[in-house]
Write a protein that holds these residues in place. Structure first.
Motif, PDB file in Angstrom:
ATOM      1  N   SER A 115       0.938  -1.400  -0.074  1.00 45.70           N
ATOM      2  CA  SER A 115      -0.202   0.179   0.049  1.00 45.70           C
ATOM      3  C   SER A 115       0.685   1.205  -0.043  1.00 45.70           C
ATOM      4  O   SER A 115       2.240   1.210   0.243  1.00 45.70           O
ATOM      5  CB  SER A 115      -0.649   0.055   0.968  1.00 45.70           C
ATOM      6  OG  SER A 115       0.213   0.375   2.363  1.00 45.70           O
ATOM      7  N   LEU A 116       0.593   2.443  -0.294  1.00 47.98           N
ATOM      8  CA  LEU A 116       1.284   3.451  -0.705  1.00 47.98           C
ATOM      9  C   LEU A 116       1.325   3.514   0.763  1.00 47.98           C
ATOM     10  O   LEU A 116       2.820   4.691   0.991  1.00 47.98           O
ATOM     11  CB  LEU A 116       0.570   4.967  -1.165  1.00 47.98           C
ATOM     12  CG  LEU A 116       1.017   6.074  -1.948  1.00 47.98           C
ATOM     13  CD1 LEU A 116       2.259   5.245  -2.800  1.00 47.98           C
ATOM     14  CD2 LEU A 116       0.252   7.019  -2.629  1.00 47.98           C
ATOM     15  N   GLU A 117       0.488   3.749   2.241  1.00 47.96           N
ATOM     16  CA  GLU A 117       1.338   4.044   3.335  1.00 47.96           C
ATOM     17  C   GLU A 117       1.792   3.516   3.562  1.00 47.96           C
ATOM     18  O   GLU A 117       2.934   3.758   4.536  1.00 47.96           O
ATOM     19  CB  GLU A 117      -0.066   4.143   4.084  1.00 47.96           C
ATOM     20  CG  GLU A 117      -1.433   5.228   3.497  1.00 47.96           C
ATOM     21  CD  GLU A 117      -2.116   4.472   2.265  1.00 47.96           C
ATOM     22  OE1 GLU A 117      -2.351   2.964   2.430  1.00 47.96           O
ATOM     23  OE2 GLU A 117      -2.500   5.932   1.690  1.00 47.96           O
ATOM     24  N   ARG A 118       2.249   1.904   3.262  1.00 46.09           N
ATOM     25  CA  ARG A 118       3.175   0.922   4.151  1.00 46.09           C
ATOM     26  C   ARG A 118       4.945   1.434   3.014  1.00 46.09           C
ATOM     27  O   ARG A 118       5.824   0.776   3.478  1.00 46.09           O
ATOM     28  CB  ARG A 118       3.024  -0.079   3.663  1.00 46.09           C
ATOM     29  CG  ARG A 118       2.253  -0.686   4.679  1.00 46.09           C
ATOM     30  CD  ARG A 118       2.269  -2.207   4.561  1.00 46.09           C
ATOM     31  NE  ARG A 118       3.237  -3.043   4.000  1.00 46.09           N
ATOM     32  CZ  ARG A 118       4.035  -4.584   3.484  1.00 46.09           C
ATOM     33  NH1 ARG A 118       2.350  -4.446   2.441  1.00 46.09           N
ATOM     34  NH2 ARG A 118       5.007  -4.792   3.435  1.00 46.09           N
ATOM     35  N   LEU A 119       5.477   1.541   1.658  1.00 46.39           N
ATOM     36  CA  LEU A 119       5.757   2.014   1.510  1.00 46.39           C
ATOM     37  C   LEU A 119       6.747   3.593   2.426  1.00 46.39           C
ATOM     38  O   LEU A 119       7.017   3.890   2.801  1.00 46.39           O
ATOM     39  CB  LEU A 119       5.889   2.878   0.200  1.00 46.39           C
ATOM     40  CG  LEU A 119       5.083   2.617  -1.375  1.00 46.39           C
ATOM     41  CD1 LEU A 119       5.053   3.245  -2.047  1.00 46.39           C
ATOM     42  CD2 LEU A 119       6.137   1.377  -1.111  1.00 46.39           C
ATOM     43  N   PRO A 120       8.315   2.963   1.883  1.00 48.77           N
ATOM     44  CA  PRO A 120       9.500   3.977   3.309  1.00 48.77           C
ATOM     45  C   PRO A 120       9.271   4.967   2.180  1.00 48.77           C
ATOM     46  O   PRO A 120       8.642   5.667   0.726  1.00 48.77           O
ATOM     47  CB  PRO A 120      10.540   3.717   3.098  1.00 48.77           C
ATOM     48  CG  PRO A 120      10.561   1.811   2.282  1.00 48.77           C
ATOM     49  CD  PRO A 120       8.956   1.749   1.763  1.00 48.77           C
ATOM     50  N   LYS A 121       9.041   6.302   2.908  1.00 49.40           N
ATOM     51  CA  LYS A 121       8.942   7.672   2.887  1.00 49.40           C
ATOM     52  C   LYS A 121       9.974   7.991   1.900  1.00 49.40           C
ATOM     53  O   LYS A 121       9.366   8.958   0.891  1.00 49.40           O
ATOM     54  CB  LYS A 121       9.215   8.458   4.507  1.00 49.40           C
ATOM     55  CG  LYS A 121       8.654   9.564   3.210  1.00 49.40           C
ATOM     56  CD  LYS A 121       8.584  10.935   5.268  1.00 49.40           C
ATOM     57  CE  LYS A 121       9.509  11.618   5.364  1.00 49.40           C
ATOM     58  NZ  LYS A 121       9.536  12.148   6.873  1.00 49.40           N
ATOM     59  N   ILE A 122      11.390   7.880   1.536  1.00 48.54           N
ATOM     60  CA  ILE A 122      12.022   8.089   0.171  1.00 48.54           C
ATOM     61  C   ILE A 122      11.438   7.896  -1.123  1.00 48.54           C
ATOM     62  O   ILE A 122      11.992   7.988  -1.274  1.00 48.54           O
ATOM     63  CB  ILE A 122      13.308   7.689   1.179  1.00 48.54           C
ATOM     64  CG1 ILE A 122      15.226   8.724  -0.214  1.00 48.54           C
ATOM     65  CG2 ILE A 122      14.132   5.933   1.271  1.00 48.54           C
ATOM     66  CD1 ILE A 122      15.101   9.914   0.010  1.00 48.54           C
ATOM     67  N   GLU A 123      11.291   6.497  -0.642  1.00 50.23           N
ATOM     68  CA  GLU A 123      11.129   5.739  -2.315  1.00 50.23           C
ATOM     69  C   GLU A 123       9.519   5.944  -2.621  1.00 50.23           C
ATOM     70  O   GLU A 123       9.302   6.321  -3.907  1.00 50.23           O
ATOM     71  CB  GLU A 123      10.387   4.024  -2.062  1.00 50.23           C
ATOM     72  CG  GLU A 123      11.642   3.365  -1.910  1.00 50.23           C
ATOM     73  CD  GLU A 123      12.356   3.286  -0.848  1.00 50.23           C
ATOM     74  OE1 GLU A 123      11.551   3.099   0.406  1.00 50.23           O
ATOM     75  OE2 GLU A 123      13.508   1.914  -0.441  1.00 50.23           O
ATOM     76  N   ARG A 124       8.389   6.237  -1.442  1.00 50.53           N
ATOM     77  CA  ARG A 124       7.044   7.659  -1.803  1.00 50.53           C
ATOM     78  C   ARG A 124       7.333   8.177  -2.822  1.00 50.53           C
ATOM     79  O   ARG A 124       7.065   8.742  -3.701  1.00 50.53           O
ATOM     80  CB  ARG A 124       5.777   6.770  -0.779  1.00 50.53           C
ATOM     81  CG  ARG A 124       4.692   7.680  -1.248  1.00 50.53           C
ATOM     82  CD  ARG A 124       4.466   7.303   0.042  1.00 50.53           C
ATOM     83  NE  ARG A 124       5.174   8.082   1.219  1.00 50.53           N
ATOM     84  CZ  ARG A 124       5.006   7.180   2.584  1.00 50.53           C
ATOM     85  NH1 ARG A 124       4.755   6.368   2.679  1.00 50.53           N
ATOM     86  NH2 ARG A 124       5.407   7.995   3.595  1.00 50.53           N
ATOM     87  N   THR A 125       8.423   9.085  -1.933  1.00 57.20           N
ATOM     88  CA  THR A 125       8.478  10.598  -2.607  1.00 57.20           C
ATOM     89  C   THR A 125       9.207  10.140  -4.095  1.00 57.20           C
ATOM     90  O   THR A 125       8.489  11.643  -4.479  1.00 57.20           O
ATOM     91  CB  THR A 125       9.548  11.309  -1.655  1.00 57.20           C
ATOM     92  OG1 THR A 125       9.053  11.161  -0.187  1.00 57.20           O
ATOM     93  CG2 THR A 125      10.038  12.924  -1.782  1.00 57.20           C
ATOM     94  N   ILE A 126      10.349   9.601  -3.892  1.00 57.20           N
ATOM     95  CA  ILE A 126      11.288   9.409  -5.680  1.00 57.20           C
ATOM     96  C   ILE A 126       9.249   9.005  -6.231  1.00 57.20           C
ATOM     97  O   ILE A 126       9.892   8.877  -7.591  1.00 57.20           O
ATOM     98  CB  ILE A 126      11.911   8.161  -5.177  1.00 57.20           C
ATOM     99  CG1 ILE A 126      13.216   8.483  -3.993  1.00 57.20           C
ATOM    100  CG2 ILE A 126      12.198   7.549  -6.118  1.00 57.20           C
ATOM    101  CD1 ILE A 126      14.335   7.255  -3.715  1.00 57.20           C
TER     102      ILE A 126
END
Length: 129
Positions: free
Chosen positions: A66-77
């Motif tokens: 889920s988008l929420e489970r992604l590490p913040k850095i990967e989500r931002t990239i």
């Protein structure tokens, strides 16, 4: 400022914005210290303004995540890359993917680049078909 450096600084700015009470201008000031760049501004403002539609596009390409489970850095990239691929007509998909992968190698862990590559490959394959 070269585009690679602008992407790095945009990543740092957007990373700061998530989960903090900083305003967009405060985050920009922390990273840029008064220096500004058009491409940087376009990335930061574009991702910030279109985050809901970017997140919807991303959710369709995450397998077992889920988008929420992604590490913040990967989500931002991933958000930055999807913004470029979806909203910037002059952004060649290979360049955007390569830049995202390089950012994930620099700022993420050893698995980040493979993950980012996989998600963006699915995204670009769907866009091109």
């Amino acid at each position: 400022m070269k585009r690679h450096e602008a992407r790095e600084k945009a990543l740092q700015t957007l990373f700061q914005l998530e989960g903090t009470e900083l305003t967009i201008e405060e985050a920009i000031d922390h990273v840029m210290a008064g220096e500004r760049d058009n491409f940087y501004d376009l990335l930061v403002q574009g991702v910030h303004t279109n985050i809901s539609s970017i997140d919807e596009k991303l959710k369709d390409h995450l397998e077992n995540w889920s988008l929420e489970r992604l590490p913040k850095i990967e989500r931002t990239i991933l958000r930055m890359a999807v913004f470029e691929l979806s909203f910037m007509e002059d952004a060649p998909s290979r360049v955007v993917m390569n830049e995202a992968i390089e950012l994930s190698k620099t700022f993420g862990d050893e698995k980040s680049s493979r993950f980012v590559n996989g998600v963006l490959s699915k995204f670009t394959d769907e866009q091109e078909n």
